[in-house]
Design a protein around this motif. Structure first.
Motif, short mmCIF file in Angstrom:
data_model
loop_
_atom_site.label_atom_id
_atom_site.label_comp_id
_atom_site.label_asym_id
_atom_site.label_seq_id
_atom_site.Cartn_x
_atom_site.Cartn_y
_atom_site.Cartn_z
N LEU A 299 -9.82 11.22 -8.34
CA LEU A 299 -8.92 10.15 -8.71
C LEU A 299 -9.97 9.01 -8.94
N GLN B 265 0.63 -1.23 -0.14
CA GLN B 265 0.21 -0.09 0.04
C GLN B 265 0.99 1.33 -0.02
N LEU C 27 -4.59 3.15 -10.40
CA LEU C 27 -5.19 4.41 -10.35
C LEU C 27 -5.10 5.29 -11.46
N TYR D 26 -0.82 1.48 -12.53
CA TYR D 26 -1.16 -0.16 -12.50
C TYR D 26 -0.15 -1.00 -11.30
N GLN E 259 -5.58 9.37 -12.67
CA GLN E 259 -5.74 10.97 -12.55
C GLN E 259 -5.44 11.58 -13.67
N ASP F 83 -1.61 6.79 -15.39
CA ASP F 83 -2.22 5.48 -15.04
C ASP F 83 -1.31 4.86 -14.04
N ARG G 98 -10.45 4.52 -9.46
CA ARG G 98 -9.63 3.44 -8.91
C ARG G 98 -10.56 2.34 -9.69
N GLU H 201 -4.49 -3.30 -8.74
CA GLU H 201 -5.26 -2.10 -8.84
C GLU H 201 -4.78 -1.10 -9.84
#
Length: 173
Positions: free
Chosen positions: A40, A21, A68, A84, A70, A82, A42, A66
């Motif tokens: 953002l 994380q 993300l 990944y 923006q 992006d 997800r 996951e």
């Protein structure tokens, strides 16, 4: 040979550690005039097809965790980031090798990357990173590089395994 390499990386990725994380890998500011243009986004495994329908299988096969996304804007120019997150650095390496094309590094960094006016693609630990300049204007390249550098400062480093170290023959790039 490439298919064998990808399959090996996939199997090794399955045995890798669980995703890390990261507190906040998304920068608010990176260059004058550029601001976040929306919240953002997800994407979990089940949602990935909704964002990248054509190549989602590649990411999922190699151990996707996951995504993300923006988006940024400055006047009429748009850029997106992006990120990944893969299950391991080996999984990210496999995706990077499959997606990068001929490597054309743009700056000095400890992360493998390649780029041009439209996109910078990078491997940083268990992260596969893309900075996208949607209109491809060359004058946006400094902002792309600033965003790329801002993200790299926020991502933890993790090295893929040296799976081919010690094998006879040429090194595999």
């Amino acid at each position: 040979m490439k298919l064998l390499l990808y399959q090996l990386c996939f199997l090794l990725a399955l045995a890798g550690a669980r995703p890390q994380q990261v507190s906040d890998p998304i920068p608010d500011q990176f260059a004058d005039g550029w601001k976040r243009s929306q919240a953002l986004m997800r994407f979990a495994q089940k949602d990935l097809y909704g964002y990248i329908d054509g190549v989602a299988e590649l990411f999922l096969e190699f151990g996707f965790s996951e995504l993300l996304v923006q988006r940024y804007q400055r006047q009429d120019d748009e850029m997106s980031l992006d990120l990944y997150q893969m299950e391991s650095a080996d999984a990210a390496l496999a995706v990077y090798l499959a997606k990068r094309g001929p490597e054309q590094p743009m700056l000095e960094t400890d992360c493998r990357h390649s780029g041009g006016d439209y996109q910078i693609t990078a491997l940083c630990g268990r992260w596969f990173v893309q900075v996208n300049n949607h209109n491809g204007k060359p004058e946006n390249r400094p902002a792309m590089l600033s965003l790329f550098q801002a993200v790299l400062k926020r991502l933890p480093r993790e090295t893929p395994q040296e799976w081919f170290f010690g094998l006879p023959g040429k090194a595999i790039a």
